[in-house]
Write a protein that holds these residues in place. Sequence first.
Motif, PDB file in Angstrom:
ATOM      1  N   LYS A 259      -2.359  29.010 -32.499  1.00  0.00           N
ATOM      2  CA  LYS A 259      -1.737  28.063 -33.431  1.00  0.00           C
ATOM      3  C   LYS A 259      -2.657  26.877 -33.696  1.00  0.00           C
ATOM      4  O   LYS A 259      -2.755  26.385 -34.825  1.00  0.00           O
ATOM      5  N   LYS A 260      -3.339  26.414 -32.669  1.00  0.00           N
ATOM      6  CA  LYS A 260      -4.250  25.279 -32.815  1.00  0.00           C
ATOM      7  C   LYS A 260      -5.418  25.635 -33.719  1.00  0.00           C
ATOM      8  O   LYS A 260      -5.814  24.857 -34.585  1.00  0.00           O
ATOM      9  N   GLU A 261      -5.979  26.836 -33.542  1.00  0.00           N
ATOM     10  CA  GLU A 261      -7.108  27.262 -34.366  1.00  0.00           C
ATOM     11  C   GLU A 261      -6.698  27.460 -35.820  1.00  0.00           C
ATOM     12  O   GLU A 261      -7.487  27.211 -36.734  1.00  0.00           O
ATOM     13  N   GLN A 262      -5.465  27.897 -36.044  1.00  0.00           N
ATOM     14  CA  GLN A 262      -4.996  28.100 -37.411  1.00  0.00           C
ATOM     15  C   GLN A 262      -4.983  26.799 -38.198  1.00  0.00           C
ATOM     16  O   GLN A 262      -5.169  26.808 -39.413  1.00  0.00           O
ATOM     17  N   ARG A 263      -4.773  25.678 -37.522  1.00  0.00           N
ATOM     18  CA  ARG A 263      -4.757  24.377 -38.204  1.00  0.00           C
ATOM     19  C   ARG A 263      -6.164  23.885 -38.524  1.00  0.00           C
ATOM     20  O   ARG A 263      -6.337  23.041 -39.407  1.00  0.00           O
ATOM     21  N   LYS A 264      -7.169  24.392 -37.811  1.00  0.00           N
ATOM     22  CA  LYS A 264      -8.536  23.893 -37.982  1.00  0.00           C
ATOM     23  C   LYS A 264      -9.443  24.836 -38.753  1.00  0.00           C
ATOM     24  O   LYS A 264     -10.558  24.453 -39.124  1.00  0.00           O
ATOM     25  N   LYS A 267     -11.532  23.886 -41.938  1.00  0.00           N
ATOM     26  CA  LYS A 267     -12.337  22.673 -41.946  1.00  0.00           C
ATOM     27  C   LYS A 267     -13.824  23.000 -42.048  1.00  0.00           C
ATOM     28  O   LYS A 267     -14.279  24.029 -41.551  1.00  0.00           O
ATOM     29  N   TRP A 302      -3.422  30.394 -46.963  1.00  0.00           N
ATOM     30  CA  TRP A 302      -2.979  30.131 -45.603  1.00  0.00           C
ATOM     31  C   TRP A 302      -3.301  31.340 -44.722  1.00  0.00           C
ATOM     32  O   TRP A 302      -3.645  32.410 -45.220  1.00  0.00           O
ATOM     33  N   GLU A 304      -2.103  33.606 -41.149  1.00  0.00           N
ATOM     34  CA  GLU A 304      -1.052  33.934 -40.184  1.00  0.00           C
ATOM     35  C   GLU A 304      -1.653  34.813 -39.094  1.00  0.00           C
ATOM     36  O   GLU A 304      -2.454  35.698 -39.378  1.00  0.00           O
TER      37      GLU A 304
END
Length: 326
Positions: A259-264, A267, A302, A304
Motif C-alpha cells: 500500500k505504501k509503494e502504491q502511493r509513491k 513519483k 491508478w 491496484e
Amino acid sequence: MTQSMVKIFKWLTHPIFVFVGLQIVWLTIVILWVVWFLGQQETLENVKKIIGTTSGVNPNIGVFSLVIGCVLLGIILVGTILLFVFTQVQSGLLRQQKSFVSSVTHELRSPLASLQLSFETLQRHKLQEVTREKIFGMVNKDLERLSLLVERILIAGRLDKGIIDYKNGQDEIEVKDTIHHVMAQQLHLDPKLDSRVKINCSDSLVIQGSRLGFAIVIGNLLENAVKYSPPDSPISVQVDIKDYEIWIEIEDHGMGLSKKEQRKVFKLFHRSPRAQARAVPGTGLGLYIVRSVSLSMGGRIWVESEGIGKGCRFTVALSRSSVLSY
C-alpha cells in the motif's frame, strides 16, 4: 566489538534519533523554565512579605515574561521541525538523483557494450551474409534501446518543466494495432512476449488523441509488466468502454506493490527498494512519464495490487468523448 560500536554510533547519529533528542531537550528546557519561574514567584512573594510593601511590583510582569519565554521556545521548536523536514526531503531527493544517475549509467552500459562487441566482430572477421544481417539486426535493436532511453530522459525533463509537446494531438489511433506495434518494440526484453501477452480489445476501436502520447503510456506499462514479472508469466491487456471513460488495464503476475509503494510509485525518480535489491533495470522515470502524459491527454491512472508477490494492475482511463468508433 568495533563493528558494534560503529553500528551504535550510526544509530545515535541517525537524523530521526537526533531530531527526537532535540525535541526532548527543548521540552526539558520549557519544563525547567516553568519550574524556575514558579520558584522565582514564590521568592518574590516572600520578599514582598518581608518588606511589607507591594510598591513598584507588578504581578503581571512575571506572567508576561513566562508567556514570552514559552512563545520564543515554541518558535524555535517549530523552526527545528521545519528545518528537519526540509533536510529530510532534500536528502531523499539527493538519494533518488544518485540512484537515477547510477541506473542510467547501467542502462547505457549494456547496449553500448553490445554495440562495441558487434562492431568488433564485423571488423575482425569475414562473416557470411546471414551472420552479418543478424549482427546488423542486433545493432539496430541496441540503437533503438539507446534512443528510447535518451527520449525518455528528455520527455521527463520537459514534463517536469510543464512542457507538453503533444497536448493537442488529434491523431486517429487504432487502439489494438497500436498496442501490437508497441509490444513489438518490447521484444528485446523477452523474445517470447507475443505468447505471454493476451490483448482483449475490439479490432474496430479508434480513439482521437496523441499517437505518441498513447504509445508512450502503453510502452512504459508493458515494459514494467515484463521487467517486474517472472519469465513466461501471463500479461493481460484489457480495453473496455465504461459509462464515461475508456479503460485500458495492463495486469501482470509479478512482484506486486505494498500500500505504501502504491502511493509513491508515480513519483519522479522513485524505484522500489525490492527492484533495486534484485538489480531490475530501470531509471525511475517511466511511471512518472505515464502519469504526466495520461493527465495531459485528459485522463487519469491508478494502480491496484493485493500485496507483495501478487502482481499489479495499472488502469489508464481516458474520456469516452475521444472514442471515434468501436
